[in-house]
Design an enzyme around this catalytic site. Sequence first.
Site, PDB file in Angstrom:
ATOM      1  N   ARG A 257      19.668 -19.429 -26.457  1.00  0.00           N
ATOM      2  CA  ARG A 257      20.981 -18.999 -25.986  1.00  0.00           C
ATOM      3  C   ARG A 257      20.934 -18.867 -24.467  1.00  0.00           C
ATOM      4  NH1 ARG A 257      22.309 -13.021 -26.958  1.00  0.00           N
ATOM      5  NH2 ARG A 257      21.871 -12.954 -24.731  1.00  0.00           N
ATOM      6  N   HIS A 261      25.187 -12.698 -24.286  1.00  0.00           N
ATOM      7  CA  HIS A 261      25.733 -12.641 -25.642  1.00  0.00           C
ATOM      8  C   HIS A 261      27.198 -13.082 -25.631  1.00  0.00           C
ATOM      9  CE1 HIS A 261      26.629 -11.377 -29.654  1.00  0.00           C
ATOM     10  NE2 HIS A 261      27.477 -10.465 -29.252  1.00  0.00           N
ATOM     11  N   TYR A 269      18.186  -8.754 -19.341  1.00  0.00           N
ATOM     12  CA  TYR A 269      16.979  -8.600 -20.153  1.00  0.00           C
ATOM     13  C   TYR A 269      16.277  -9.936 -20.439  1.00  0.00           C
ATOM     14  CZ  TYR A 269      20.759  -9.896 -23.250  1.00  0.00           C
ATOM     15  OH  TYR A 269      21.840 -10.542 -23.786  1.00  0.00           O
TER      16      TYR A 269
HETATM   17  C1  LIG Z   1      27.047  -6.599 -39.647  1.00  0.00           C
HETATM   18  C2  LIG Z   1      27.172  -6.719 -38.169  1.00  0.00           C
HETATM   19  N1  LIG Z   1      26.541  -5.828 -37.374  1.00  0.00           N
HETATM   20  C3  LIG Z   1      26.659  -5.907 -36.038  1.00  0.00           C
HETATM   21  C4  LIG Z   1      27.401  -6.883 -35.453  1.00  0.00           C
HETATM   22  C5  LIG Z   1      27.534  -6.945 -33.942  1.00  0.00           C
HETATM   23  N2  LIG Z   1      26.968  -8.182 -33.415  1.00  0.00           N
HETATM   24  C6  LIG Z   1      27.743  -9.251 -33.159  1.00  0.00           C
HETATM   25  S1  LIG Z   1      26.853 -10.592 -32.711  1.00  0.00           S
HETATM   26  C7  LIG Z   1      25.403  -9.718 -32.788  1.00  0.00           C
HETATM   27  C8  LIG Z   1      24.115 -10.412 -32.490  1.00  0.00           C
HETATM   28  C9  LIG Z   1      23.985 -11.631 -33.339  1.00  0.00           C
HETATM   29  O1  LIG Z   1      22.773 -12.252 -33.142  1.00  0.00           O
HETATM   30  P1  LIG Z   1      22.399 -13.575 -33.926  1.00  0.00           P
HETATM   31  O2  LIG Z   1      22.698 -13.411 -35.376  1.00  0.00           O
HETATM   32  O3  LIG Z   1      21.031 -13.931 -33.547  1.00  0.00           O
HETATM   33  O4  LIG Z   1      23.454 -14.649 -33.397  1.00  0.00           O
HETATM   34  P2  LIG Z   1      23.595 -15.236 -31.905  1.00  0.00           P
HETATM   35  O5  LIG Z   1      24.499 -14.308 -31.159  1.00  0.00           O
HETATM   36  O6  LIG Z   1      22.258 -15.323 -31.315  1.00  0.00           O
HETATM   37  O7  LIG Z   1      24.226 -16.561 -32.074  1.00  0.00           O
HETATM   38  C10 LIG Z   1      25.631  -8.402 -33.186  1.00  0.00           C
HETATM   39  C11 LIG Z   1      24.598  -7.380 -33.362  1.00  0.00           C
HETATM   40  C12 LIG Z   1      28.061  -7.777 -36.318  1.00  0.00           C
HETATM   41  N3  LIG Z   1      28.851  -8.760 -35.843  1.00  0.00           N
HETATM   42  N4  LIG Z   1      27.927  -7.685 -37.655  1.00  0.00           N
END
Ligand SMILES: Cc1ncc(C[n+]2csc(CCOP(=O)(O)OP(=O)(O)O)c2C)c(N)n1
Lengths: 351, 326
Positions: A257, A261, A269
């Site tokens: 990525r 975010h 970080y």
């Molecule tokens: C059940 C849940 N908990 C918390 C969140 C908040 N949240 C949104 S994206 C994210 C990180 C997601 O990481 P990843 O699954 O690795 O996907 P990436 O962003 O790297 O594509 C979090 C914690 C959420 N969307 N759903």
Amino acid sequence: MVSRAAPARQSPPIPAGLTRDHLVEIYRYLRLTRTLEERLTALYRQSKVIGGLFRSLGQEGESVATAYALARGPNQDILSPLIRNLGSMLVMGAPPIEILRQYMAKAEGPTRGRELNVHFNDLEKGYLGQISHLGDMIPVMAGIALTFKLRGEPRVGLVYIGDGGTSTGTFHEGLNFAVVQKVPLVVIAEYNRWAYSTPPEKQFAVKDLAEKAKAYGIPGTTVDGNDVLAVYEATKFAVERARRGHGVHLIEVKTYRRTGHAEHDDQHYVPKDELDWWAKENDPVDRYVKQLVQNAWVEDRDLKGIDEGVKAEIDEATDACVDEPLPPPDSALDGVYIDPPAAPRHWYRGL
Amino acid sequence: MADVTYLEALRQGLWEEMERDPRVFILGEDVGAYGGAFKVTEGFVKKFGEQRVIDTPISEAAIVGAAAGAAHMGMRPVAEMQFIDFISCAYDMLTNYVATARYRAGLATPIVVRGPCGGYVRGGPFHSQNPEAAFFHTPGLKIVYPATARDAKGLIKASIRDDDPVIYLEHKWLYRRIKEALPEGEEIVTPIGEARLAREGKDLSIVTYGATVWKSLEAAEQLAKDDGLSVEVLDLRTLLPMDDAAIMRSVQKTSKVLIVHEDTRTGGVAGEIAARINEQAFAWLDGPIMRVTAHDVPLPYAPTLEDFVLPQTDDIVKAARWLAAY
Ligand SMILES: Cc1ncc(C[n+]2csc(CCOP(=O)(O)OP(=O)(O)O)c2C)c(N)n1
Ligand SMILES: [Mg+2]
């Protein structure tokens, strides 16, 4: 006598049963994804896209290549994209103008301003947008694939999950359900090094997400997520295997990525040198272009032509919808149920 | 005395409790190195270490369940939901396990589950929720919902010290929007179960909590100016257990009640408040108990739609005016 003359330079055969036209089409989707996201970023900075904005910069390759391995067209395979899988929706035929309208909450958009970013769907074209709650789409896609099985249709479901998302309960329940029902489902696990700010080692104790497949009794494969053709080939194999009735397959794509975010996140970080390395040495679009040109499968100037075409397409789509109105306020009330058709308007609004 | 935002006040409260009581620890997604999605726990990991500020996997059920287990053992965990909308993933843990533990098994479960909630921020259906009603129906959980910086601080401290599980709802629209001077050195603890009179009045009472406290105050101001009405605003602060006495005192004084909340109407907290007034203060009423709430739809994303669905100051003004004339 053996000739000492160098043989005429021959381009190697195109892998994975693809043709030159396929290669060009894949390139077009990669460019379309990146250009559209750049446009969305610009619109976000102008406050036209409201809320947050999530990019897939550096991950476009796996989104496009996985979707490209599906059967596309009316009522073929169905995938469920996450916020960083805009490319997969484009491959399935989501029109850029619909995406632009959706991000800008326009009245004419696919959810009429009710939902944001990739949270929309067209089941006929073959995409079912996520909700925010990570993991939830795994059981839902298990149900879609179950229906393919029950009806004896030769169709396949494909669902994405982030490295962070694999920690959810719904991921586990949905995957296990799909496996024991032996439904035609392919799971793309995206190892992109971050889940918001959380690194994989705080998320799980396996090294590769593909190892998790073992616990469910299914095959798991790890591929270089920024090698477009490798991702395509691995997905194609899993998809056709599922189509033949052999059940679920998990493919881990290793990628990175490259943005925060979301746009608000300065990613302090993230080690700077790591970020630079992925940008300079391992960009999926750059790598793909190099591969096409070095193997003499496609000429550089053909790609330039595509770039210009894509830019014109996005310009045109943006111009066509950027000034469209937002939805009328009281349209918020309709459609919670089919019957009753609208929620009641509160009494004081009529005063 | 420096002006402190709602968010900073919450941060201070957490910080002071972490300093005061070694049993207190924080767990949640991105709470450590990142300092939380809204920076509520910024700087905590540096000061208190990774043992007491734990970055967890994306596993809300495990976050709450693990907090419960630690609480049984005498710890004081504070679990963060990155957005309160994800508390639904821990619904089973909270309602089945945590809420019943004391009654069913004599187990103390002094946990705090906190997170940003609420709309008016263009967050769409999954980053705007007000989940109080889903838990309000479950005996065994306490629910607090501060509206001011002072109470953001006072209620987090009280929640951590409370011997029962507390859901602490913080409104993200208020995080940086409101400020208040908080005396340094004074220990601020807001007792759980006590409402706050946010504005005194005699013609009509508005009973409310969360972000709509501010919209109600704005409406009261406008009604005073334009209509000469004297509107009382009661900020509940705690939803469970509810401060019935404070509500009835206000009803007895004004005889007219408007209940305002941001959550949707059907099955919302306002219905319960109305029932209690009906049971305990019917004789004092000079008009029907009325509600201003969100419409009964998922919260949509487009500004035009969100503004329509959510209660606005103007709605409160209109409804109060109508009720005052009743
Ligand atoms: C059940 C849940 N908990 C918390 C969140 C908040 N949240 C949104 S994206 C994210 C990180 C997601 O990481 P990843 O699954 O690795 O996907 P990436 O962003 O790297 O594509 C979090 C914690 C959420 N969307 N759903
Ligand atoms: Mg990730």
